[in-house]
Scaffold this active site. Structure first.
Site, short mmCIF file in Angstrom:
data_model
loop_
_atom_site.label_atom_id
_atom_site.label_comp_id
_atom_site.label_asym_id
_atom_site.label_seq_id
_atom_site.Cartn_x
_atom_site.Cartn_y
_atom_site.Cartn_z
N GLY A 93 0.82 -1.22 0.00
CA GLY A 93 0.00 0.00 0.00
C GLY A 93 0.84 1.26 0.00
O GLY A 93 0.60 2.17 0.79
N ALA A 94 1.82 1.30 -0.92
CA ALA A 94 2.82 2.38 -0.84
C ALA A 94 2.50 3.59 -1.73
O ALA A 94 3.27 4.53 -1.79
CB ALA A 94 4.20 1.84 -1.20
N ARG A 137 0.43 6.04 -1.47
CA ARG A 137 0.18 7.35 -0.84
C ARG A 137 0.41 7.23 0.67
O ARG A 137 0.72 6.16 1.19
CB ARG A 137 -1.25 7.83 -1.14
CG ARG A 137 -2.31 6.90 -0.56
CD ARG A 137 -3.69 7.54 -0.64
NE ARG A 137 -4.59 6.78 0.21
CZ ARG A 137 -5.65 6.11 -0.23
NH1 ARG A 137 -5.95 6.11 -1.50
NH2 ARG A 137 -6.40 5.44 0.63
N SER A 157 -2.82 -1.58 -4.88
CA SER A 157 -3.92 -2.48 -5.19
C SER A 157 -4.66 -2.02 -6.44
O SER A 157 -4.82 -2.76 -7.39
CB SER A 157 -4.87 -2.55 -3.99
OG SER A 157 -6.00 -3.30 -4.31
N ASP A 166 -3.52 -7.06 -4.55
CA ASP A 166 -4.44 -6.78 -3.43
C ASP A 166 -4.01 -7.72 -2.30
O ASP A 166 -4.25 -8.92 -2.35
CB ASP A 166 -5.88 -7.08 -3.88
CG ASP A 166 -6.87 -7.00 -2.74
OD1 ASP A 166 -6.45 -6.88 -1.58
OD2 ASP A 166 -8.08 -7.08 -3.02
N ASN A 209 2.21 -2.24 5.39
CA ASN A 209 1.64 -0.92 5.66
C ASN A 209 0.19 -0.81 5.19
O ASN A 209 -0.57 0.00 5.75
CB ASN A 209 2.50 0.14 4.95
CG ASN A 209 1.80 1.47 4.82
OD1 ASN A 209 1.75 2.24 5.78
ND2 ASN A 209 1.22 1.75 3.65
N TYR A 236 -11.25 -2.19 13.29
CA TYR A 236 -9.89 -1.68 13.10
C TYR A 236 -9.03 -1.95 14.35
O TYR A 236 -7.88 -2.40 14.25
CB TYR A 236 -9.99 -0.18 12.82
CG TYR A 236 -8.71 0.53 12.47
CD1 TYR A 236 -8.15 0.40 11.19
CD2 TYR A 236 -8.06 1.35 13.38
CE1 TYR A 236 -6.98 1.08 10.86
CE2 TYR A 236 -6.90 2.03 13.05
CZ TYR A 236 -6.36 1.89 11.79
OH TYR A 236 -5.21 2.57 11.46
N ALA A 267 -8.12 -5.61 14.47
CA ALA A 267 -7.08 -5.94 13.48
C ALA A 267 -5.72 -5.44 13.94
O ALA A 267 -4.71 -6.15 13.87
CB ALA A 267 -7.44 -5.32 12.13
N ILE A 273 -1.81 10.57 12.26
CA ILE A 273 -0.83 11.01 11.26
C ILE A 273 -1.58 11.67 10.11
O ILE A 273 -2.61 11.15 9.66
CB ILE A 273 -0.01 9.79 10.73
CG1 ILE A 273 0.59 8.97 11.88
CG2 ILE A 273 1.06 10.24 9.74
CD1 ILE A 273 1.61 9.65 12.74
#
Ligand code: NAD
Length: 248
Positions: A13-14, A16, A38, A65, A92, A157, A160, A190
């Site tokens: 998932g890099a 953004r 993905s 994915d 990430n 969340y 997880a 963040i």
């Protein structure tokens, strides 16, 4: 590892946010970065072009994915096919589907567990045999302070992200004999697209809860990833909190 020069690093998932900042930080240090995405091909390819001009000429984008076990395994296989090795894996990729349990569907629950937690198992399972063959490897799983403290409307969340912390400790125990370190990073709030979805009034109340009085930047998380990869050889099974003091 001692140096990023020539290290092959996969970041899920890099395209953004925090993942992108990690890619930029490691790419600047000379790592060969695998930018996983993905769906959003264009931002991933833009990032690769930028990395190629800034210290990381061999970086590539690989679509997968990672919530799908076969695609997550393929990401690792394609990396090793392309570069002949893998030195670090940064899990990430993540999503959130926030609502109170009363409104949360089973599908909302499963989607977040699948993407945020199960993906970590899938990539680590696929990568571990290569790390073992090499006799070295660094795994960093991006969890969240929400997995430690809980947060209203984030049952899926939080579960997880708490699961990631437990998984990290077991993986660290099982892989230590092969000189493979496994750590979790727990960011606080963040400034990324994920945080921008939070309504303004909620943001205001969040800021009041952060002892340092501000949100963190993706770069502050990225520098911690760099530290663990370059200088974290004797750190394993740990949870590194980068949260402005919101959870101590
Ligand atoms: P973001 O939404 O900006 O980026 C998440 C990235 O993951 C996106 O590029 C997205 O396309 C990718 N992704 C989602 N599902 C995927 C899948 N199935 N396969 C591959 N890629 C997928 O979010 P961010 O804020 O940059 O978050 C990055 C990580 O940090 C997440 O795991 C998140 O839970 C965690 N985190 C973020 C914050 C925060 O305040 N932003 C705080 C704590 C933890």
């Amino acid at each position: 590892m001692g140096s990023l020069e020539e290290a092959v690093v996969v970041i899920t998932g890099a395209g953004r946010g925090i993942g992108r900042a990690i890619a930029e930080e490691l790419g600047r240090g000379g790592a060969k970065v695998v930018v996983n995405y993905s769906q959003s091909k264009a931002p991933a390819e833009d990032l690769v072009a930028q990395l190629q001009q800034n210290g990381s000429p061999e970086s590539v984008a690989i679509q997968a994915d990672v919530s799908d076990a076969e695609q997550a395994a393929r990401l690792i296989e394609d990396t090793v096919k392309h570069f002949g090795r893998i030195d670090a894996l940064v899990n990430n990729a993540g999503i959130n589907v926030d609502r109170t349990m009363k409104k949360m569907s089973v599908d909302d629950w499963n989607k977040v567990i699948q993407t945020d937690l199960n993906s970590c198992f899938y990539t680590v399972k696929a990568a571990q045999s290569y790390f073992i063959q090499q006799g070295s490897g660094t795994i960093i799983n991006i969890s969240s302070f929400v997995g430690q403290a809980g947060n209203f409307g984030q049952a899926n969340y939080a579960a997880a992200k708490a699961g990631i912390i437990g998984f990290t400790k077991v993986a660290a125990l099982e892989l230590a004999r092969n000189n493979i370190t496994v750590n979790a990073i727990c960011p606080g709030f963040i400034e990324t697209d994920m945080f921008s979805k939070v309504p303004d009034n909620v943001k205001e109340s969040i800021l009041k809860r952060i002892p340092l009085g501000r949100t963190g930047s993706p770069q502050e998380v990225a520098r911690a990833v760099r530290y663990l990869i370059v200088d974290g050889g004797y750190i394993t099974g740990q949870t590194l909190n980068i949260n402005g003091g919101i959870y101590m």
